[in-house]
Design a protein around this motif. Structure first.
Motif, PDB file in Angstrom:
ATOM      1  N   PRO A  97     -19.839   9.107 -18.939  1.00 29.20           N
ATOM      2  CA  PRO A  97     -18.418   8.989 -18.583  1.00 29.20           C
ATOM      3  C   PRO A  97     -17.904  10.246 -17.888  1.00 29.20           C
ATOM      4  O   PRO A  97     -18.369  11.355 -18.154  1.00 29.20           O
ATOM      5  CB  PRO A  97     -17.716   8.777 -19.933  1.00 29.20           C
ATOM      6  CG  PRO A  97     -18.696   9.167 -20.976  1.00 29.20           C
ATOM      7  CD  PRO A  97     -20.056   9.119 -20.381  1.00 29.20           C
ATOM      8  N   GLU A 119     -12.948  -0.324 -16.075  1.00 28.76           N
ATOM      9  CA  GLU A 119     -13.649  -1.601 -16.193  1.00 28.76           C
ATOM     10  C   GLU A 119     -15.138  -1.421 -16.464  1.00 28.76           C
ATOM     11  O   GLU A 119     -15.835  -2.373 -16.798  1.00 28.76           O
ATOM     12  CB  GLU A 119     -13.459  -2.421 -14.914  1.00 28.76           C
ATOM     13  CG  GLU A 119     -12.025  -2.834 -14.641  1.00 28.76           C
ATOM     14  CD  GLU A 119     -11.515  -3.794 -15.708  1.00 28.76           C
ATOM     15  OE1 GLU A 119     -12.242  -4.731 -16.086  1.00 28.76           O
ATOM     16  OE2 GLU A 119     -10.378  -3.589 -16.176  1.00 28.76           O
ATOM     17  N   GLU A 120     -15.643  -0.197 -16.331  1.00 25.49           N
ATOM     18  CA  GLU A 120     -17.076   0.058 -16.443  1.00 25.49           C
ATOM     19  C   GLU A 120     -17.515   0.302 -17.887  1.00 25.49           C
ATOM     20  O   GLU A 120     -16.968   1.150 -18.585  1.00 25.49           O
ATOM     21  CB  GLU A 120     -17.458   1.278 -15.595  1.00 25.49           C
ATOM     22  CG  GLU A 120     -18.935   1.572 -15.604  1.00 25.49           C
ATOM     23  CD  GLU A 120     -19.282   2.846 -14.848  1.00 25.49           C
ATOM     24  OE1 GLU A 120     -20.458   3.213 -14.880  1.00 25.49           O
ATOM     25  OE2 GLU A 120     -18.379   3.475 -14.259  1.00 25.49           O
ATOM     26  N   GLU A 121     -18.515  -0.445 -18.320  1.00 24.29           N
ATOM     27  CA  GLU A 121     -19.097  -0.247 -19.641  1.00 24.29           C
ATOM     28  C   GLU A 121     -20.010   0.977 -19.580  1.00 24.29           C
ATOM     29  O   GLU A 121     -20.892   1.062 -18.733  1.00 24.29           O
ATOM     30  CB  GLU A 121     -19.902  -1.488 -20.031  1.00 24.29           C
ATOM     31  CG  GLU A 121     -20.348  -1.523 -21.446  1.00 24.29           C
ATOM     32  CD  GLU A 121     -21.018  -2.837 -21.803  1.00 24.29           C
ATOM     33  OE1 GLU A 121     -22.184  -2.774 -22.217  1.00 24.29           O
ATOM     34  OE2 GLU A 121     -20.381  -3.898 -21.665  1.00 24.29           O
ATOM     35  N   VAL A 122     -19.771   1.952 -20.493  1.00 23.12           N
ATOM     36  CA  VAL A 122     -20.560   3.187 -20.468  1.00 23.12           C
ATOM     37  C   VAL A 122     -21.444   3.368 -21.701  1.00 23.12           C
ATOM     38  O   VAL A 122     -22.431   4.104 -21.654  1.00 23.12           O
ATOM     39  CB  VAL A 122     -19.664   4.437 -20.285  1.00 23.12           C
ATOM     40  CG1 VAL A 122     -18.975   4.413 -18.926  1.00 23.12           C
ATOM     41  CG2 VAL A 122     -18.659   4.577 -21.405  1.00 23.12           C
ATOM     42  N   ARG A 169     -15.675   1.558 -22.811  1.00 22.29           N
ATOM     43  CA  ARG A 169     -15.441   1.345 -21.377  1.00 22.29           C
ATOM     44  C   ARG A 169     -14.611   2.492 -20.814  1.00 22.29           C
ATOM     45  O   ARG A 169     -13.707   2.993 -21.469  1.00 22.29           O
ATOM     46  CB  ARG A 169     -14.698   0.046 -21.132  1.00 22.29           C
ATOM     47  CG  ARG A 169     -15.429  -1.193 -21.555  1.00 22.29           C
ATOM     48  CD  ARG A 169     -14.649  -2.453 -21.176  1.00 22.29           C
ATOM     49  NE  ARG A 169     -15.180  -3.629 -21.791  1.00 22.29           N
ATOM     50  CZ  ARG A 169     -16.293  -4.250 -21.432  1.00 22.29           C
ATOM     51  NH1 ARG A 169     -16.988  -3.780 -20.432  1.00 22.29           N
ATOM     52  NH2 ARG A 169     -16.712  -5.326 -22.073  1.00 22.29           N
ATOM     53  N   GLU A 170     -14.945   2.840 -19.591  1.00 15.70           N
ATOM     54  CA  GLU A 170     -14.140   3.778 -18.802  1.00 15.70           C
ATOM     55  C   GLU A 170     -13.577   2.948 -17.671  1.00 15.70           C
ATOM     56  O   GLU A 170     -14.298   2.590 -16.729  1.00 15.70           O
ATOM     57  CB  GLU A 170     -15.010   4.924 -18.289  1.00 15.70           C
ATOM     58  CG  GLU A 170     -14.219   6.008 -17.575  1.00 15.70           C
ATOM     59  CD  GLU A 170     -15.101   7.184 -17.224  1.00 15.70           C
ATOM     60  OE1 GLU A 170     -14.675   8.307 -17.480  1.00 15.70           O
ATOM     61  OE2 GLU A 170     -16.207   6.967 -16.691  1.00 15.70           O
ATOM     62  N   SER A 196     -23.940   4.740 -18.665  1.00 15.42           N
ATOM     63  CA  SER A 196     -23.641   5.783 -17.680  1.00 15.42           C
ATOM     64  C   SER A 196     -22.853   6.890 -18.375  1.00 15.42           C
ATOM     65  O   SER A 196     -22.224   6.668 -19.406  1.00 15.42           O
ATOM     66  CB  SER A 196     -22.857   5.222 -16.495  1.00 15.42           C
ATOM     67  OG  SER A 196     -21.570   4.800 -16.894  1.00 15.42           O
TER      68      SER A 196
END
Length: 138
Positions: free
Chosen positions: A11, A49-52, A46-47, A9
């Motif tokens: 960031p 907890e989200e892996e980008v 990661r941003e 995704s």
């Protein structure tokens, strides 16, 4: 040997946290004294907890070594000489992949050699050895 990246995704900010895993392996020595060393670097951005972003780069070098070299000597040569020779290329490839995908500056840390201390401990432990075909891991 391998150059792969995934942009999961886009960031929202430049405030990313990076996880870096470094693995090295070597092949069995040939009768001619040739040995292939591989260095793989995996990066996850990661941003929160989200892996980008994910990247994986594997490079290899072929060395001619004395055919009577022991497994310990082959492993030590790989962890020092081969890894130090390959790491700048892997590092540049990771930076290039990230830049092409719009990920803010990814600068991998300086490669550190694990030293065995007198008490049997090792420091720093920045690299992890993966088991090559028929070779014990350390």
């Amino acid at each position: 040997m391998e150059l792969h990246a995934d942009l999961i995704s886009i960031p929202d900010s430049d405030d990313l946290e990076f996880e870096v895993a470094i693995e090295s392996a070597y092949s069995s020595m040939s009768e001619e004294g040739r040995c292939v060393y591989r260095l793989r670097v995996n990066v996850v951005a990661r941003e929160g907890e989200e892996e980008v972003f994910r990247a994986r780069v594997t490079m290899a070098a072929l060395y001619s070594l004395p055919p009577d070299a022991s497994d310990d000597e082959l492993r030590a040569f790989g962890d020092v000489t081969a890894a130090l020779a390959l790491y700048p290329y892997v590092r540049a490839a990771i930076q290039d992949l990230a830049s092409r995908m719009g990920i803010p500056s990814v600068t991998l840390p300086v490669y550190q050699i694990a030293l065995e201390l007198e008490d049997g401990e090792s420091a720093p432990a920045s690299q992890k050895k993966i088991e090559a075909e028929g070779q014990p891991s350390s």
